[in-house]
Design a protein around this motif. Sequence first.
Motif, PDB file in Angstrom:
ATOM      1  N   LEU A   1      39.429  29.362  19.380  1.00 24.28           N
ATOM      2  CA  LEU A   1      39.698  30.564  20.147  1.00 24.28           C
ATOM      3  C   LEU A   1      38.475  31.029  20.919  1.00 24.28           C
ATOM      4  N   PRO A   2      38.281  30.494  22.133  1.00 22.85           N
ATOM      5  CA  PRO A   2      37.227  31.066  22.960  1.00 22.85           C
ATOM      6  C   PRO A   2      37.707  32.391  23.514  1.00 22.85           C
ATOM      7  N   GLY A   3      36.775  33.259  23.882  1.00 21.52           N
ATOM      8  CA  GLY A   3      37.153  34.464  24.583  1.00 21.52           C
ATOM      9  C   GLY A   3      37.764  35.551  23.740  1.00 21.52           C
ATOM     10  N   VAL A   4      37.726  35.433  22.411  1.00 20.31           N
ATOM     11  CA  VAL A   4      38.280  36.498  21.588  1.00 20.31           C
ATOM     12  C   VAL A   4      37.432  37.760  21.722  1.00 20.31           C
TER      13      VAL A   4
ATOM     14  N   MET B   1      30.561  37.696  38.010  1.00 18.32           N
ATOM     15  CA  MET B   1      31.238  36.977  36.943  1.00 18.32           C
ATOM     16  C   MET B   1      31.139  35.485  37.260  1.00 18.32           C
ATOM     17  N   TYR B   2      30.804  34.691  36.261  1.00 21.14           N
ATOM     18  CA  TYR B   2      30.539  33.282  36.501  1.00 21.14           C
ATOM     19  C   TYR B   2      31.773  32.433  36.179  1.00 21.14           C
ATOM     20  N   LEU B   3      32.344  31.872  37.230  1.00 21.53           N
ATOM     21  CA  LEU B   3      33.459  30.958  37.059  1.00 21.53           C
ATOM     22  C   LEU B   3      32.883  29.575  36.754  1.00 21.53           C
ATOM     23  N   LYS B   4      33.289  29.015  35.631  1.00 24.51           N
ATOM     24  CA  LYS B   4      32.798  27.698  35.219  1.00 24.51           C
ATOM     25  C   LYS B   4      33.911  26.667  35.360  1.00 24.51           C
TER      26      LYS B   4
ATOM     27  N   LYS C   1      44.991  17.477  36.388  1.00 26.11           N
ATOM     28  CA  LYS C   1      44.825  18.902  36.626  1.00 26.11           C
ATOM     29  C   LYS C   1      43.363  19.292  36.435  1.00 26.11           C
ATOM     30  N   VAL C   2      42.971  20.352  37.139  1.00 26.82           N
ATOM     31  CA  VAL C   2      41.614  20.890  37.053  1.00 26.82           C
ATOM     32  C   VAL C   2      41.616  22.070  36.098  1.00 26.82           C
ATOM     33  N   ASN C   3      40.637  22.096  35.197  1.00 20.63           N
ATOM     34  CA  ASN C   3      40.501  23.209  34.255  1.00 20.63           C
ATOM     35  C   ASN C   3      39.271  24.040  34.606  1.00 20.63           C
ATOM     36  N   MET C   4      39.439  25.346  34.549  1.00 20.17           N
ATOM     37  CA  MET C   4      38.361  26.288  34.851  1.00 20.17           C
ATOM     38  C   MET C   4      38.324  27.377  33.794  1.00 20.17           C
ATOM     39  N   ILE C   5      37.203  28.102  33.751  1.00 21.28           N
ATOM     40  CA  ILE C   5      37.017  29.153  32.752  1.00 21.28           C
ATOM     41  C   ILE C   5      36.351  30.364  33.403  1.00 21.28           C
ATOM     42  N   LEU C   6      36.869  31.541  33.105  1.00 24.11           N
ATOM     43  CA  LEU C   6      36.241  32.791  33.531  1.00 24.11           C
ATOM     44  C   LEU C   6      36.134  33.710  32.324  1.00 24.11           C
ATOM     45  N   ASP C   7      34.936  34.114  31.993  1.00 25.55           N
ATOM     46  CA  ASP C   7      34.696  34.930  30.803  1.00 25.55           C
ATOM     47  C   ASP C   7      35.372  34.305  29.575  1.00 25.55           C
ATOM     48  N   ASN C   8      35.262  32.989  29.477  1.00 27.27           N
ATOM     49  CA  ASN C   8      35.799  32.203  28.354  1.00 27.27           C
ATOM     50  C   ASN C   8      37.322  32.149  28.293  1.00 27.27           C
ATOM     51  N   LEU C   9      37.998  32.577  29.353  1.00 31.88           N
ATOM     52  CA  LEU C   9      39.452  32.441  29.418  1.00 31.88           C
ATOM     53  C   LEU C   9      39.812  31.255  30.306  1.00 31.88           C
TER      54      LEU C   9
ATOM     55  N   ASP D   1      38.696  50.767  30.984  1.00 29.13           N
ATOM     56  CA  ASP D   1      38.504  51.943  30.142  1.00 29.13           C
ATOM     57  C   ASP D   1      38.227  53.128  31.057  1.00 29.13           C
ATOM     58  N   ALA D   2      39.127  54.101  31.075  1.00 28.24           N
ATOM     59  CA  ALA D   2      38.988  55.240  31.991  1.00 28.24           C
ATOM     60  C   ALA D   2      37.751  56.082  31.682  1.00 28.24           C
ATOM     61  N   ALA D   3      37.340  56.105  30.417  1.00 23.58           N
ATOM     62  CA  ALA D   3      36.194  56.942  30.032  1.00 23.58           C
ATOM     63  C   ALA D   3      34.875  56.366  30.525  1.00 23.58           C
ATOM     64  N   THR D   4      34.734  55.050  30.467  1.00 20.36           N
ATOM     65  CA  THR D   4      33.456  54.407  30.825  1.00 20.36           C
ATOM     66  C   THR D   4      33.508  53.688  32.169  1.00 20.36           C
ATOM     67  N   ASP D   5      34.715  53.474  32.699  1.00 16.45           N
ATOM     68  CA  ASP D   5      34.937  52.689  33.921  1.00 16.45           C
ATOM     69  C   ASP D   5      34.546  51.220  33.738  1.00 16.45           C
ATOM     70  N   LEU D   6      34.400  50.781  32.482  1.00 19.64           N
ATOM     71  CA  LEU D   6      34.140  49.365  32.208  1.00 19.64           C
ATOM     72  C   LEU D   6      35.465  48.620  32.101  1.00 19.64           C
ATOM     73  N   SER D   7      35.434  47.351  32.471  1.00 23.60           N
ATOM     74  CA  SER D   7      36.662  46.555  32.487  1.00 23.60           C
ATOM     75  C   SER D   7      36.480  45.267  31.713  1.00 23.60           C
ATOM     76  N   ARG D   8      37.608  44.769  31.185  1.00 27.73           N
ATOM     77  CA  ARG D   8      37.624  43.494  30.473  1.00 27.73           C
ATOM     78  C   ARG D   8      38.671  42.587  31.095  1.00 27.73           C
ATOM     79  N   ILE D   9      38.352  41.300  31.174  1.00 24.95           N
ATOM     80  CA  ILE D   9      39.286  40.318  31.691  1.00 24.95           C
ATOM     81  C   ILE D   9      40.273  39.940  30.596  1.00 24.95           C
TER      82      ILE D   9
END
Length: 283
Positions: A23-26, A37-40, A123-131, A185-193
């Motif tokens: 489980l990457p990205g948990v 954000m680094y797309l790998k 197929k091509v596989n890619m990862i963004l923030d471990n997703l 998150d409305a309180a901090t304006d931080l976001s998660r993918i």
Amino acid sequence: MVRQAVAVLLLALAAGTANAFYLPGVAPQDFKKGDVMYLKVNKLSSIRTQLPYEYYSLPYCRPEKIVPFAENLGEVLRGDRIENSLYQIQMRIDEQCKVLCRIKSLSAAQAKAFKGKIDDDYKVNMILDNLPVAMVKIRKDDNGQQMKAYERGWYVGFKATLEGSKDIKFFLHNHLRFNILYNRDAATDLSRIVGFEVEAFSVNHEYEEPWDANKPTLNTCNPGRMIAVSHSLPPQPVEEGAEVIFTYDVKFTVGSRPATPQGLFQLATDSRIAGVYAARQAL
């Protein structure tokens, strides 16, 4: 929330045990608006051959220095080869018609390499923030209702016959439209993918000559002229001497949160992606 995440993890582990799934990205990162954000890029994979290849074994756009990322045992066993890329993405910043690079003329060897992978359904596989990136498929559930499903990666290209001809031609997917799902998150304006979707297009790009490497003007994809890439445009042929321009769009969409972990899990047909996306949404 923690109890829900644990339930999702148990579901994901049960679904993926047979495939030595991990489980990457948990544990997602928090991003401010505009953060880079680094797309790998990851391996090329095919259920037809079961033989993985490195992403840069094909003549895709390459950074000046290719940097491999640390691998765990699960990645090694699956043949993953995670490396950096030229894609530039900033949190909650939409982009359209970004030019990645241009191949002025495909060599015979480059055309052969692309054709071989297309012929074997790679197929091509890619990862963004471990997703992992996934294509969206709309399917019907047992009640006949439409549901959103996922298929991991995107195809290198496709084969087709042109109208009036019986010859099989090869075409390359050279434009990607990324839809990045996030929770804010409305309180901090931080976001998660919480999701990383892709739609692949094949387009024989046209542009205003002469080619400007620093700021090219495309006629087939130009936000200033309200022109977007679509599947109705002439596709990009794979043949010696063909010019190829690689481009991409980025769109951020607020992620949906199904009511239960089971609802999350049913969003995907690929159980590995289901587990990762579900665990990320539940945290």
